[in-house]
Enzyme design. Structure first.
Site, PDB file in Angstrom:
ATOM      1  N   GLU A   1       0.817  -1.210   0.000  1.00 44.11           N
ATOM      2  CA  GLU A   1       0.000   0.000   0.000  1.00 44.11           C
ATOM      3  C   GLU A   1       0.853   1.264   0.000  1.00 44.11           C
ATOM      4  OE1 GLU A   1      -3.046  -0.060  -0.556  1.00 44.11           O
ATOM      5  OE2 GLU A   1      -3.626  -2.131  -0.084  1.00 44.11           O
TER       6      GLU A   1
ATOM      7  N   ARG B   1     -18.138  -0.586   5.281  1.00 39.35           N
ATOM      8  CA  ARG B   1     -19.198  -1.265   4.532  1.00 39.35           C
ATOM      9  C   ARG B   1     -19.942  -2.256   5.421  1.00 39.35           C
ATOM     10  NH1 ARG B   1     -19.228  -6.187   2.320  1.00 39.35           N
ATOM     11  NH2 ARG B   1     -16.985  -6.447   2.619  1.00 39.35           N
TER      12      ARG B   1
ATOM     13  N   CYS C   1      -8.304  -2.099   8.127  1.00 42.17           N
ATOM     14  CA  CYS C   1      -6.938  -2.116   7.585  1.00 42.17           C
ATOM     15  C   CYS C   1      -6.411  -0.692   7.384  1.00 42.17           C
ATOM     16  CB  CYS C   1      -6.892  -2.895   6.271  1.00 42.17           C
ATOM     17  SG  CYS C   1      -7.000  -4.681   6.463  1.00 42.17           S
TER      18      CYS C   1
ATOM     19  N   HIS D   1      -1.466  -5.701   1.892  1.00 42.84           N
ATOM     20  CA  HIS D   1      -2.669  -6.526   1.785  1.00 42.84           C
ATOM     21  C   HIS D   1      -2.323  -7.830   1.071  1.00 42.84           C
ATOM     22  CE1 HIS D   1      -5.836  -3.292   2.597  1.00 42.84           C
ATOM     23  NE2 HIS D   1      -6.242  -4.348   3.283  1.00 42.84           N
TER      24      HIS D   1
END
Length: 220
Positions: A85, A95, A148, A172
């Protein structure tokens, strides 16, 4: 005889979430607990998949271990490569609910923090080294807005304000095959491949003083 103090690398993974029986980030990270790399020893620790609590645990670990490098690892079902990342953004926008039932929407992680932090890992160098080792890898431009990213942002804020000499970042990883079997059509990587990729990432982060300059951006 003077005894040399062992330096620590903090490597974290998450507990399972969203009805998964395991979290591959923890399975991979714990396999490296105690592994020595460039004179430093890996301390693998698990973080809760809970907003707020994950950062409290992470901050305690950093204070306790005083690591020279911190890499946090998380699951990203649907991705096909190890994703190193680039940037963490200052927003929680969940979500789904976390493991404590919390679902923050459009909330800042740090009310007085900047909009974003960049990883201080040599992200392109890490990806290049992984690919050279035969491990699928990419630079990712988004860590999402779930726990995360929450941890990634919190990590970089903690290092920027209290330990700027310490490198930190987030990786990830995809599902492992046993998970993908429960999600037909989703990509996966073998756990051994992920573990190998994390070894390469740690070595690169400790040895590369400057990142490599090569394309790693995306059109969309």
């Amino acid at each position: 005889m003077i005894q040399q103090i062992q330096q620590n690398i903090l490597l974290t993974g998450f507990e399972p979430f969203e009805q998964e029986p395991l979290n591959p980030s923890w399975e991979a990270v714990r396999a490296l607990d105690g592994w020595s790399c460039q004179g430093a020893r890996v301390a693998a620790r698990q973080l809760p998949c809970v907003f707020g609590s994950a950062l409290q645990v992470l901050d305690q670990l950093i204070a306790e271990l005083k690591p020279v490098l911190v890499i946090c690892v998380g699951q990203a079902g649907g991705r096909s490569q190890l994703s190193v990342e680039r940037v963490a953004i200052n927003v929680d926008d969940a979500r789904i609910a976390d493991n404590a039932g919390c679902q923050p929407i459009d909330q800042p992680i740090c009310s007085d923090g900047p909009a974003a932090y960049f990883s201080t890992l040599p992200i392109k160098g890490v990806v290049k080294a992984m690919r050279a080792a035969g491990i699928p890898a990419e630079v990712s431009q988004t860590a999402g807005t779930f726990v995360c990213n929450h941890v990634f942002y919190g990590l970089m804020h903690q290092l920027a304000t209290h330990a700027p000499e310490v490198r930190g970042g987030f990786i990830h990883i995809p599902y492992i095959p046993s998970q993908a079997a429960r999600h037909p059509g989703q990509p996966s990587l073998a756990l051994e491949t992920v573990i190998g990729g994390l070894r390469v990432a740690l070595q690169s982060a400790l040895t590369l003083q400057q990142d490599v300059i090569e394309g790693g951006g995306q059109l969309h």
